[in-house]
Design an enzyme around this catalytic site. Structure first.
Site, PDB file in Angstrom:
ATOM      1  N   THR A  51       0.818  -1.204   0.000  1.00  0.00           N
ATOM      2  CA  THR A  51       0.000   0.000   0.000  1.00  0.00           C
ATOM      3  C   THR A  51       0.854   1.257   0.000  1.00  0.00           C
ATOM      4  OG1 THR A  51      -1.693  -1.216   1.211  1.00  0.00           O
ATOM      5  CG2 THR A  51      -1.894   1.181   1.184  1.00  0.00           C
ATOM      6  N   TYR A 139       6.060 -11.463   5.492  1.00  0.00           N
ATOM      7  CA  TYR A 139       4.914 -11.082   4.664  1.00  0.00           C
ATOM      8  C   TYR A 139       4.701 -12.183   3.630  1.00  0.00           C
ATOM      9  CZ  TYR A 139       2.049  -7.762   1.886  1.00  0.00           C
ATOM     10  OH  TYR A 139       1.048  -7.121   1.196  1.00  0.00           O
ATOM     11  N   LYS A 167       2.452 -11.404   8.423  1.00  0.00           N
ATOM     12  CA  LYS A 167       1.325 -10.779   7.740  1.00  0.00           C
ATOM     13  C   LYS A 167       0.841 -11.784   6.713  1.00  0.00           C
ATOM     14  CE  LYS A 167      -0.294  -6.929   4.930  1.00  0.00           C
ATOM     15  NZ  LYS A 167       0.046  -5.714   4.153  1.00  0.00           N
ATOM     16  N   VAL A 207      -3.279  -6.182   9.532  1.00  0.00           N
ATOM     17  CA  VAL A 207      -2.553  -5.083   8.899  1.00  0.00           C
ATOM     18  C   VAL A 207      -3.375  -4.714   7.679  1.00  0.00           C
ATOM     19  CG1 VAL A 207      -0.437  -4.332   7.768  1.00  0.00           C
ATOM     20  CG2 VAL A 207      -0.315  -5.932   9.694  1.00  0.00           C
TER      21      VAL A 207
END
Length: 303
Positions: A51, A139, A167, A207
């Site tokens: 993002t 991640y 994540k 998240v």
């Protein structure tokens, strides 16, 4: 079974990176947005992730962004810096820079494009974990990287003292449940539609990209669940679903949709801004959520 501890809090925002009209990093806007997110219920912030447009920001911009956000929110708010890349040496250098700039943790994505086998994935994460004194949030997003972190790999990595969190964007609820049950890794949902399901099986929180515009609404789901009101949590989650779908599953990246709602400056190419029709649709759905939940609209980032 171990209990997942909310290492970085429960409600984390995958924060956008604001740019000026000319396309430069806007540290002042970033600091303002970060402070507003914390005031509206975010426990922590994750910078320079998907993002945050990390593929198109320079190393110097990543450091400047981190310093601006740290100054804005103070030392009491966990700030996790994205340092992942396709190059292990570069990732290690980014990790060291983030530690010097004041990060509390590191978000490290699976190396992308080269699609390394699991032994190489594990070695990559161990190299980064050994490079600093900061905890790592791994991640796992195979839809973007081409390679997932297999549950067996996560079980081995969980033995490293600085591999602390995940994540999770793997869309494997069974695999995630097994790892949560067998380790002390703090699991964070990285997909809004799985925030509540993962939390219900022991995850630490989320998240979220959508938290850029609806931090209170997303947090309310976890608050209701923690209070024992599972029916209320499900109802609030259902209220959030149309916005999550519009922002994350409409064909536009979440960065684009979040910036369209926030007025946070342009996105960097190859991304393109949302068109008027898409923006109008997002604003309509967003307005309906605000009306249904009676929470105020956050200020525009560039105000």
């Amino acid at each position: 079974m171990t209990t997942t501890a909310p290492l970085f809090g429960r409600a984390l925002c995958a924060m956008i990176t604001p740019f000026t009209a000319s396309g430069d990093l806007d540290p002042d806007a970033a600091g303002k947005h970060a402070a507003a997110l914390v005031a509206d219920g975010c426990d922590g912030l994750v910078l320079s992730g998907t993002t945050g447009e990390s593929p198109t920001t320079t190393d110097a911009e990543k450091t400047a962004l981190l310093r601006a956000v740290r100054a804005a929110v103070g030392d009491g708010v966990p700030v996790v810096a994205g340092v992942g890349s396709a190059d292990t040496r570069h990732t290690v250098e980014l990790a060291r820079q983030a530690e010097r700039a004041g990060a509390d943790g590191l978000l490290v994505v699976t190396p992308y494009y080269s699609r390394p086998p699991q032994a190489a994935v594990e070695a990559h994460f161990r190299r980064v974990a050994d490079a600093t004194g900061l905890p790592l949030m791994l991640y796992d997003i195979p839809g973007r990287t081409g390679t997932r972190i297999e549950p067996e790999t996560l079980l081995r990595l969980a033995e490293h003292p600085r591999v602390a969190a995940v994540k999770d964007c793997a869309y494997d609820l069974l695999g995630s449940t097994k790892v949560i049950g067998a380790t002390s890794l703090a699991y964070y949902s990285g997909c809004e539609e799985l925030n509540l399901p993962l939390y219900a099986v022991g995850a630490a929180g989320y998240v979220s990209t959508v938290a850029n515009v609806a931090p209170r609404q997303l947090r309310a789901v976890l608050d209701a669940f923690d209070a024992g009101d599972t029916a209320g949590a499900a109802r609030l989650n259902l209220l959030n679903a149309p916005l999550a779908e519009a922002m994350m599953a409409s064909g536009l990246p979440g960065t684009v949709t979040a910036k369209a709602l926030l007025g946070a400056g342009p996105v960097r190419e190859p991304l393109q801004p949302a068109g008027r029709g898409a923006t109008d649709g997002l604003r309509r759905i967003y307005g309906e959520l605000l009306a249904a939940t009676d929470y105020r609209e956050p200020p525009a980032v560039t105000d």
